[in-house]
Design a protein around this motif. Structure first.
Motif, PDB file in Angstrom:
ATOM      1  N   LYS A 177     -23.503  -2.099 -58.749  1.00  0.00           N
ATOM      2  CA  LYS A 177     -24.353  -2.812 -59.716  1.00  0.00           C
ATOM      3  C   LYS A 177     -25.768  -2.255 -59.680  1.00  0.00           C
ATOM      4  CE  LYS A 177     -26.140  -7.365 -61.053  1.00  0.00           C
ATOM      5  NZ  LYS A 177     -27.225  -6.770 -61.768  1.00  0.00           N
ATOM      6  N   ALA A 178     -26.275  -2.003 -58.493  1.00  0.00           N
ATOM      7  CA  ALA A 178     -27.627  -1.454 -58.372  1.00  0.00           C
ATOM      8  C   ALA A 178     -27.718  -0.098 -59.072  1.00  0.00           C
ATOM      9  CB  ALA A 178     -28.015  -1.329 -56.903  1.00  0.00           C
ATOM     10  N   LEU A 179     -26.679   0.714 -58.945  1.00  0.00           N
ATOM     11  CA  LEU A 179     -26.668   2.025 -59.605  1.00  0.00           C
ATOM     12  C   LEU A 179     -26.569   1.884 -61.121  1.00  0.00           C
ATOM     13  CD1 LEU A 179     -24.372   3.848 -57.051  1.00  0.00           C
ATOM     14  CD2 LEU A 179     -26.769   4.438 -57.550  1.00  0.00           C
ATOM     15  N   VAL A 180     -25.750   0.945 -61.594  1.00  0.00           N
ATOM     16  CA  VAL A 180     -25.652   0.690 -63.034  1.00  0.00           C
ATOM     17  C   VAL A 180     -27.009   0.244 -63.561  1.00  0.00           C
ATOM     18  CG1 VAL A 180     -24.666  -0.859 -64.784  1.00  0.00           C
ATOM     19  CG2 VAL A 180     -23.178   0.224 -63.091  1.00  0.00           C
ATOM     20  N   ASP A 181     -27.647  -0.683 -62.847  1.00  0.00           N
ATOM     21  CA  ASP A 181     -28.962  -1.174 -63.269  1.00  0.00           C
ATOM     22  C   ASP A 181     -29.982  -0.039 -63.315  1.00  0.00           C
ATOM     23  OD1 ASP A 181     -27.858  -3.704 -63.413  1.00  0.00           O
ATOM     24  OD2 ASP A 181     -28.819  -4.434 -61.575  1.00  0.00           O
ATOM     25  N   LYS A 182     -29.913   0.860 -62.362  1.00  0.00           N
ATOM     26  CA  LYS A 182     -30.897   1.942 -62.264  1.00  0.00           C
ATOM     27  C   LYS A 182     -30.641   3.063 -63.264  1.00  0.00           C
ATOM     28  CE  LYS A 182     -32.803   5.329 -59.056  1.00  0.00           C
ATOM     29  NZ  LYS A 182     -32.769   5.870 -57.700  1.00  0.00           N
ATOM     30  N   HIS A 183     -29.387   3.476 -63.400  1.00  0.00           N
ATOM     31  CA  HIS A 183     -29.085   4.667 -64.191  1.00  0.00           C
ATOM     32  C   HIS A 183     -28.502   4.367 -65.570  1.00  0.00           C
ATOM     33  CE1 HIS A 183     -30.017   7.307 -60.880  1.00  0.00           C
ATOM     34  NE2 HIS A 183     -29.183   6.647 -60.093  1.00  0.00           N
ATOM     35  N   GLU A 239     -18.554   9.908 -65.233  1.00  0.00           N
ATOM     36  CA  GLU A 239     -18.931  11.282 -64.876  1.00  0.00           C
ATOM     37  C   GLU A 239     -19.705  11.945 -66.023  1.00  0.00           C
ATOM     38  OE1 GLU A 239     -15.134  12.898 -63.822  1.00  0.00           O
ATOM     39  OE2 GLU A 239     -15.162  11.962 -61.835  1.00  0.00           O
ATOM     40  N   PHE A 240     -19.257  11.733 -67.268  1.00  0.00           N
ATOM     41  CA  PHE A 240     -19.962  12.274 -68.434  1.00  0.00           C
ATOM     42  C   PHE A 240     -21.385  11.730 -68.497  1.00  0.00           C
ATOM     43  CE2 PHE A 240     -21.441  11.467 -72.740  1.00  0.00           C
ATOM     44  CZ  PHE A 240     -21.471  12.750 -73.267  1.00  0.00           C
ATOM     45  N   CYS A 241     -21.516  10.408 -68.347  1.00  0.00           N
ATOM     46  CA  CYS A 241     -22.838   9.783 -68.434  1.00  0.00           C
ATOM     47  C   CYS A 241     -23.752  10.238 -67.304  1.00  0.00           C
ATOM     48  CB  CYS A 241     -22.708   8.264 -68.443  1.00  0.00           C
ATOM     49  SG  CYS A 241     -22.026   7.613 -69.986  1.00  0.00           S
ATOM     50  N   ASP A 242     -23.205  10.417 -66.116  1.00  0.00           N
ATOM     51  CA  ASP A 242     -24.009  10.918 -64.994  1.00  0.00           C
ATOM     52  C   ASP A 242     -24.606  12.276 -65.356  1.00  0.00           C
ATOM     53  OD1 ASP A 242     -24.957  11.097 -62.188  1.00  0.00           O
ATOM     54  OD2 ASP A 242     -23.429  12.658 -62.030  1.00  0.00           O
ATOM     55  N   ALA A 302     -24.933  13.555 -68.519  1.00  0.00           N
ATOM     56  CA  ALA A 302     -25.785  13.440 -69.703  1.00  0.00           C
ATOM     57  C   ALA A 302     -27.156  12.853 -69.358  1.00  0.00           C
ATOM     58  CB  ALA A 302     -25.100  12.583 -70.765  1.00  0.00           C
ATOM     59  N   ALA A 303     -27.171  11.885 -68.473  1.00  0.00           N
ATOM     60  CA  ALA A 303     -28.431  11.243 -68.080  1.00  0.00           C
ATOM     61  C   ALA A 303     -29.149  12.004 -66.975  1.00  0.00           C
ATOM     62  CB  ALA A 303     -28.155   9.813 -67.625  1.00  0.00           C
ATOM     63  N   GLN A 304     -28.501  13.031 -66.477  1.00  0.00           N
ATOM     64  CA  GLN A 304     -29.035  13.802 -65.351  1.00  0.00           C
ATOM     65  C   GLN A 304     -29.425  12.889 -64.194  1.00  0.00           C
ATOM     66  OE1 GLN A 304     -32.101  16.371 -66.959  1.00  0.00           O
ATOM     67  NE2 GLN A 304     -30.599  17.591 -68.071  1.00  0.00           N
ATOM     68  N   ALA A 305     -28.515  11.949 -63.903  1.00  0.00           N
ATOM     69  CA  ALA A 305     -28.755  10.980 -62.836  1.00  0.00           C
ATOM     70  C   ALA A 305     -28.531  11.595 -61.454  1.00  0.00           C
ATOM     71  CB  ALA A 305     -27.855   9.762 -63.017  1.00  0.00           C
ATOM     72  N   HIS A 306     -27.717  12.634 -61.385  1.00  0.00           N
ATOM     73  CA  HIS A 306     -27.447  13.344 -60.131  1.00  0.00           C
ATOM     74  C   HIS A 306     -26.904  12.417 -59.043  1.00  0.00           C
ATOM     75  CE1 HIS A 306     -29.424  16.737 -61.993  1.00  0.00           C
ATOM     76  NE2 HIS A 306     -30.504  16.008 -62.191  1.00  0.00           N
ATOM     77  N   MET A 307     -25.973  11.526 -59.439  1.00  0.00           N
ATOM     78  CA  MET A 307     -25.353  10.655 -58.448  1.00  0.00           C
ATOM     79  C   MET A 307     -24.353  11.457 -57.630  1.00  0.00           C
ATOM     80  SD  MET A 307     -24.744   6.972 -60.324  1.00  0.00           S
ATOM     81  CE  MET A 307     -23.904   7.580 -61.782  1.00  0.00           C
ATOM     82  N   SER A 308     -24.188  11.052 -56.395  1.00  0.00           N
ATOM     83  CA  SER A 308     -23.184  11.670 -55.531  1.00  0.00           C
ATOM     84  C   SER A 308     -21.793  11.193 -55.949  1.00  0.00           C
ATOM     85  CB  SER A 308     -23.442  11.281 -54.071  1.00  0.00           C
ATOM     86  OG  SER A 308     -23.177   9.899 -53.876  1.00  0.00           O
ATOM     87  N   GLU A 309     -20.761  11.853 -55.444  1.00  0.00           N
ATOM     88  CA  GLU A 309     -19.387  11.416 -55.744  1.00  0.00           C
ATOM     89  C   GLU A 309     -19.168   9.987 -55.272  1.00  0.00           C
ATOM     90  OE1 GLU A 309     -16.186  14.089 -54.729  1.00  0.00           O
ATOM     91  OE2 GLU A 309     -17.442  15.827 -55.173  1.00  0.00           O
ATOM     92  N   ALA A 310     -19.728   9.642 -54.122  1.00  0.00           N
ATOM     93  CA  ALA A 310     -19.581   8.276 -53.595  1.00  0.00           C
ATOM     94  C   ALA A 310     -20.261   7.272 -54.528  1.00  0.00           C
ATOM     95  CB  ALA A 310     -20.164   8.184 -52.191  1.00  0.00           C
ATOM     96  N   GLN A 311     -21.428   7.608 -55.045  1.00  0.00           N
ATOM     97  CA  GLN A 311     -22.124   6.715 -55.961  1.00  0.00           C
ATOM     98  C   GLN A 311     -21.361   6.569 -57.275  1.00  0.00           C
ATOM     99  OE1 GLN A 311     -25.870   8.859 -55.784  1.00  0.00           O
ATOM    100  NE2 GLN A 311     -26.848   7.073 -54.838  1.00  0.00           N
TER     101      GLN A 311
END
Length: 85
Positions: free
Chosen positions: A19-25, A53-56, A58-67
């Motif tokens: 949820k924190a990641l959704v809220d942030k990214h 994965e597409f949104c990560d 597109a948004a250049q969020a650079h989340m890890s695989e775990a995130q």
């Protein structure tokens, strides 16, 4: 018993990391209504995974695989309810 009870509020107060990641990214581009719209393009767990994965990217969020997994699990558990592979 007191020690166990004192941990309950802390556990309840801890926010789901997905949820924190959704809220942030995710909410940088859209609000949560996208997850409940009637014309959703997401119809299966694999499609949810591909979209996150597409949104990560597109948004250049650079989340890890775990995130990314945490986001997928949060969105699925909260909104989509697809059977998990």
């Amino acid at each position: 018993m007191f020690a166990t009870l004192s941990l309950v509020p802390a556990a309840q107060a801890a926010e789901d990391p997905g949820k924190a990641l959704v809220d942030k990214h995710c909410q940088r581009c859209h609000d949560n209504s996208i997850f409940t719209r009637s014309d959703s393009i997401i119809h299966a767990y694999s499609e949810l995974q591909a979209r996150v994965e597409f949104c990560d990217n597109a948004a250049q969020a650079h989340m890890s695989e775990a995130q990314i997994r945490q986001v997928i699990e949060y969105l699925n558990d909260t909104y989509y309810k697809f059977p998990k592979p």
